[in-house]
Design an enzyme around this catalytic site. Structure first.
Site, PDB file in Angstrom:
ATOM      1  N   SER A 253       0.852  -1.197   0.000  1.00 37.17           N
ATOM      2  CA  SER A 253       0.000   0.000   0.000  1.00 37.17           C
ATOM      3  C   SER A 253       0.879   1.236   0.000  1.00 37.17           C
ATOM      4  O   SER A 253       1.991   1.226   0.533  1.00 37.17           O
ATOM      5  CB  SER A 253      -0.851   0.029   1.266  1.00 37.17           C
ATOM      6  OG  SER A 253      -0.040   0.261   2.401  1.00 37.17           O
ATOM      7  N   ASP A 254       0.383   2.319  -0.568  1.00 33.90           N
ATOM      8  CA  ASP A 254       1.066   3.585  -0.353  1.00 33.90           C
ATOM      9  C   ASP A 254       0.991   3.872   1.151  1.00 33.90           C
ATOM     10  O   ASP A 254       0.104   3.388   1.848  1.00 33.90           O
ATOM     11  CB  ASP A 254       0.416   4.707  -1.158  1.00 33.90           C
ATOM     12  CG  ASP A 254       1.384   5.868  -1.375  1.00 33.90           C
ATOM     13  OD1 ASP A 254       2.390   5.955  -0.634  1.00 33.90           O
ATOM     14  OD2 ASP A 254       1.150   6.690  -2.280  1.00 33.90           O
ATOM     15  N   CYS A 255       1.992   4.636   1.627  1.00 36.42           N
ATOM     16  CA  CYS A 255       2.187   4.695   3.074  1.00 36.42           C
ATOM     17  C   CYS A 255       1.033   5.410   3.759  1.00 36.42           C
ATOM     18  O   CYS A 255       0.831   6.603   3.542  1.00 36.42           O
ATOM     19  CB  CYS A 255       3.526   5.337   3.374  1.00 36.42           C
ATOM     20  SG  CYS A 255       4.827   4.318   2.641  1.00 36.42           S
TER      21      CYS A 255
ATOM     22  N   ALA B 203      -2.126   4.264   3.360  1.00 30.75           N
ATOM     23  CA  ALA B 203      -3.374   4.129   2.587  1.00 30.75           C
ATOM     24  C   ALA B 203      -4.426   3.317   3.321  1.00 30.75           C
ATOM     25  O   ALA B 203      -5.618   3.612   3.219  1.00 30.75           O
ATOM     26  CB  ALA B 203      -3.088   3.524   1.219  1.00 30.75           C
TER      27      ALA B 203
END
Ligand SMILES: *[C@@H]1O[C@H](CO)[C@@H](O)[C@H](O)[C@H]1NC(C)=O
Ligand SMILES: *[C@@H]1O[C@H](CO)[C@@H](O)[C@H](O)[C@H]1NC(C)=O
Ligand SMILES: *[C@@H]1O[C@H](CO)[C@@H](O)[C@H](O)[C@H]1NC(C)=O
Ligand SMILES: *[C@@H]1O[C@H](CO)[C@@H](O)[C@H](O)[C@H]1NC(C)=O
Ligand SMILES: *[C@@H]1O[C@H](CO)[C@@H](O)[C@H](O)[C@H]1NC(C)=O
Ligand SMILES: *[C@@H]1O[C@H](CO)[C@@H](O)[C@H](O)[C@H]1NC(C)=O
Ligand SMILES: *[C@@H]1O[C@H](CO)[C@@H](O)[C@H](O)[C@H]1NC(C)=O
Ligand SMILES: *[C@@H]1O[C@H](CO)[C@@H](O)[C@H](O)[C@H]1NC(C)=O
Ligand SMILES: *[C@@H]1O[C@H](CO)[C@@H](O)[C@H](O)[C@H]1NC(C)=O
Ligand SMILES: *[C@@H]1O[C@H](CO)[C@@H](O)[C@H](O)[C@H]1NC(C)=O
Ligand SMILES: *[C@@H]1O[C@H](CO)[C@@H](O)[C@H](O)[C@H]1NC(C)=O
Length: 771
Positions: A334-336, A338
């Site tokens: 995941s993007d940090c 998210a």
């Protein structure tokens, strides 16, 4: 600039069917706060499977078949996961993973960045001149800096696939050296391949521009440079999951992400409403190429929602498309934040932490980069979320242990391929002498100048001859551009750092009394950056005024050098008789000052082309950034986006624009090749035609579903150089659909190649395209 060669090929229009499926669990829960110590390998151990390391833990390594190098990776990974308790498993779902020391598995930090060189972003990479972080072991070599290549938007402008791959190879060599020294990881969350749909996007500098195919080719080459080990291109036992890799690259941010913060629409809550056609043609295409052709070992899902569903909880996008259709061999991260954002900020379906965690894992997420309330021994938060809520999600039956096992399997297969358990002999000896080598520094300098784009050169003002122009006056805010301008973002400290002024001063005296003026202007990361989209696309007003002032005061036309990632409306300069030359230098990295001087003084003949359209500011007033449509929306008065759908009056410099110090001409060897594709009858399908078209053909388009589509068309383009100066030239091949078809792109890039053409010489470029 010569016009692109006239290659009109057939256009296939694809349609994709979207299926929406999601589960909606509910309930509430509270977070727990824990303190965990994170360590990494001690000095003596380069790999997990080291008998002495096990002995130090009081374990006998031969009892753990995950360390038996004679077994297939899949068997070893199954064994490893089999040893772990469910609590241990869950504690490894975050980017700062705890390992399972009880059974010999050390902690691992997943988050490293290498967008255009080893970056200090994230908790893993340690340069010694930055603040100390966990993992700093004294007694090792000091590494203060790494090679900082030009930002990706410059590198993209070179249209040179060899360069893209070479940079990936150099960066991954420095990465392996950092890893050996205990200062870096093996898993890198680069490249950023989101298409630049809107000129206001703050992250254009990080990307390969607005064309999905060019972005895809950039991704394939950079990823292959980062990952491929010479001699290991073939797949052992036909098992692509077992192909050893040098470092793991990551295609991000998936998908339809390109709004950061515009008029209070932030990426955390923005819902990108995207049509199936734009999704397939534009937003997914670079990712599909990155995974299928680049065999990238990771994909990062983005913060935003796509048609209502957060990307990181969208089973259709993750398990369905990335893993199912494209066959990802690796992990999805995941993007940090998210996953946390789903609960805290997007408040999606009223989800709490456990719900969001469960939704993400069940959608196919394997690793969570996320902030949490867990702190390390020095009180700093460790950034992950799933390990906080994962147990609760399991306990409440929202996630099965088998789902967690599946995520871990994808993680450890990747680490197996990276030699985390056994090391990789080819790279075991890399050390600090492999970082900032002369070879890497010259690649950075050459790359930066390959990507510079000459936008204007009236009366051949450039290049300057230092034997004739003995002194220049140097002005503008970027003459002494600090590192944070030249290096852009996702960067580390550069090996060497040369400002534009320093670069120029190696060739000529800098005097204000000089008759020749160079103005270094542009924008910086206060204006365009992650988390910040641009309000307008002009230069700051006082800078425009200053440029006009110097242009007026100077006896000769001045030279304007622009540093920026995105395009800038410099209409005032385009036709101004006292602004003789304009050079776009992007954010050219540590060697940038040298590269600029190479171009200005003619040691290098510029051949870069704009990888995105430069619009006039009026364009952005016609369309909100939040409209995702690529095609024009006549009902709302929105013009189309990118060169594929907009060719109106608000273009300052088009996509692909770029001049040279010499003149090139084309001769195409072929002219109107036709290709016969045998398709059995009954396969016609309808197309939409422009209303002006009176009669349409009986068979409007051929449905090629189920057809192998192996037919190719080949042609040669001969580029001749009519001047006395050799130079590189980028041949762009476009396909142009029949003009009567509605909703089709104006044209699109189908192939490109950068070639060197010697003075008064010629080069023949062969192309073979799949029709
Ligand atoms: C973390 O490490 C510090 C320093 O080594 C130690 O004092 C502390 O007790 C450790 N904490 C835990 C939870 O192990
Ligand atoms: C470790 O285990 C192997 C096989 O089970 C055994 O042969 C070996 O003697 C053991 N080594 C030690 C140090 O206990
Ligand atoms: C790394 O640790 C050593 C020993 O604790 C310390 O002397 C050194 O300053 C640290 N390096 C950095 C960059 O903090
Ligand atoms: C964004 O929100 C802030 C705070 O609510 C408000 O002051 C500001 O005017 C808004 N900006 C825009 C462009 O809407
Ligand atoms: C997200 O929500 C948390 C908790 O309410 C808040 O602290 C944080 O600032 C929010 N982040 C953003 C980007 O809005
Ligand atoms: C680093 O690697 C080089 C080249 O392999 C080698 O000559 C040198 O001894 C190594 N340096 C250290 C400190 O190990
Ligand atoms: C890079 O590191 C070397 C060696 O420590 C140092 O001499 C040099 O000043 C550093 N360069 C920059 C730009 O920080
Ligand atoms: C323009 O104004 C800004 C803000 O006041 C200032 O920081 C900058 O130096 C000025 N630039 C020029 C070229 O005068
Ligand atoms: C090539 O195209 C030109 C312009 O359409 C045409 O006049 C000429 O006959 C063509 N030549 C061949 C060999 O098809
Ligand atoms: C392209 O040029 C090569 C070498 O001159 C030649 O062998 C080949 O047949 C040409 N291809 C086409 C499609 O004209
Ligand atoms: C492409 O890049 C490579 C690697 O930097 C370089 O050697 C080559 O000269 C470049 N090609 C052209 C045509 O500029």
């Amino acid at each position: 600039m010569a016009a692109p060669p006239p290659s009109h090929l057939l256009l296939a229009i694809l349609t994709t069917t979207l299926l929406l499926c999601n589960t909606i669990p509910s309930a509430t829960a509270a977070a727990t706060t824990t303190t965990v110590n994170v360590t990494s390998f001690g000095k003596a151990y380069a790999k997990v499977c080291d008998g002495d390391r096990f002995a130090e833990l009081g374990l006998n390594m031969s009892s753990f078949s995950y360390c038996d190098a004679s077994l297939p990776y899949a068997d070893r990974v199954r064994d490893l996961i089999g040893w772990m308790t469910v609590e241990e498993k869950v504690s490894n779902l975050g980017d700062v993973s705890r390992g399972a020391p009880r059974v010999g598995l050390p902690p691992y930090k997943w988050w490293s960045e290498a967008l255009h060189g080893i970056s200090s972003t994230g908790p893993t990479t340690l340069f010694d001149d930055l603040h100390s972080r966990p993992g700093n072991h004294s007694g090792r070599a000091t590494v203060n800096n790494g090679t900082v290549f030009a930002n990706v938007i410059n590198t993209a402008a070179s249209f040179n696939e060899t360069l893209w791959k070479s940079i990936g190879q150099a960066v991954s060599t420095e990465a392996r050296a950092m890893y050996n020294l205990g200062k870096g990881g093996l898993t890198y969350w680069s490249p950023n391949i989101n298409v630049v749909r809107d000129p206001r996007w703050g992250r254009a500098l990080e990307t390969p521009g607005e064309d999905p195919f060019v972005a895809g080719r950039y991704a394939v080459n950079f990823v292959r440079g980062m990952q491929d080990i010479p001699g290991h291109h073939s797949v052992p036992n036909n098992d692509p999951y077992a192909r050893p890799i040098k470092t793991a690259a990551c295609c991000k941010h998936y998908a339809a992400y390109d709004v950061d913060d515009w008029h209070n629409h932030t990426r955390f809550t923005f819902d990108a409403r995207v049509t199936a056609r734009d999704m397939a043609e534009t937003f997914l295409r670079p990712f599909e190429m990155c995974v299928r052709e680049g065999d990238a070992s990771s994909v990062m899902c983005s913060y935003n929602r796509v048609n209502g569903v957060p990307a990181c909880a969208d089973a259709r996008l993750l398990s369905g498309t990335v893993r199912g259709d494209w066959g990802l061999h690796g992990y999805i991260v995941s993007d940090c934040d998210a996953v946390r954002v789903m609960a805290d900020n997007a408040t999606w379906l009223g989800f709490d932490g456990a719900d969001s965690s469960a939704a993400a894992i069940r959608a196919g997420l394997d690793l969570d980069c996320g902030e949490s309330w867990i702190v390390d021994e020095e009180g700093r938060p460790l950034r992950d979320f799933l390990s906080v809520y994962g147990m609760e999600a399991v306990a409440r039956g929202k996630v099965r242990e088998a789902d967690v096992d599946n995520a871990l399997r994808n993680q450890y297969m990747t680490l197996m391929r990276l030699g985390y358990f056994d090391n990789i002999a080819e790279y075991a000896g890399l050390n600090e002498t492999d970082i900032c080598t002369d070879e890497h520094k010259s690649l950075a300098r050459d790359g930066a100048r390959q990507g510079m784009v000459l936008l204007k050169n009236d009366g051949d003002l450039l290049p300057l001859d230092p034997k004739k122009v003995l002194a220049v006056a140097v002005h503008g805010p970027h003459a002494r551009a600090p590192e944070k301008v030249m290096d852009g973002d996702y960067t580390g400290p550069p090996c060497r750092y040369v400002t534009p002024r320093q670069g120029i001063s190696q060739d000529v005296k800098i005097s204000h009394k000089a008759h020749m003026t160079i103005y270094f202007g542009g924008i910086n990361l206060h204006i365009e950056r992650e988390g910040n989209d641009r309000e307008d696309i002009r230069l700051p007003k006082n800078q425009t005024e200053e440029i006009l002032h110097f242009a007026k005061a100077s006896p000769n036309p001045i030279i304007l050098v622009i540093l920026s990632g995105g395009g800038i409306d410099i209409s005032f300069a385009q036709k101004h008789p006292k602004i003789g030359a304009i050079l776009w230098a992007g954010y050219p990295g540590g060697e940038g000052g040298n590269a600029i001087a190479d171009v200005i003084f003619g040691r290098y003949n510029p051949g870069g082309r704009l990888p995105l359209t430069w619009y006039k500011n009026k364009y952005i007033k016609q369309i909100p950034m939040t409209s995702m449509e690529l095609r024009p929306v006549p009902e709302l008065g929105y013009p189309g986006r990118t060169y594929k759908f907009y060719d109106g009056p608000e273009i300052l410099y088009p996509f692909g624009y770029g001049l040279s110090y010499t003149k090139f001409h084309y001769e195409t060897g072929t002219n109107g090749t036709s290709v016969k594709i045998p398709v059995p009858g009954g396969h016609c399908k309808g197309l939409s035609y422009k209303p002006s078209v009176a009669t349409t053909p009986a068979c409007q388009a051929v449905n090629v579903d189920g057809h192998a589509c192996t037919e190719t068309v080949s042609f040669n383009v001969t580029v001749t150089n009519a001047g006395a100066r050799g130079g590189a030239h980028v041949v762009l091949v476009h396909t142009v659909p029949p003009p009567e078809v509605a909703q089709a792109p104006i044209k699109q890039v189908a192939a490109f190649r950068r070639v060197f053409v010697p003075a008064n010489g010629a080069a023949t470029v062969p192309f073979t395209l799949n029709v």
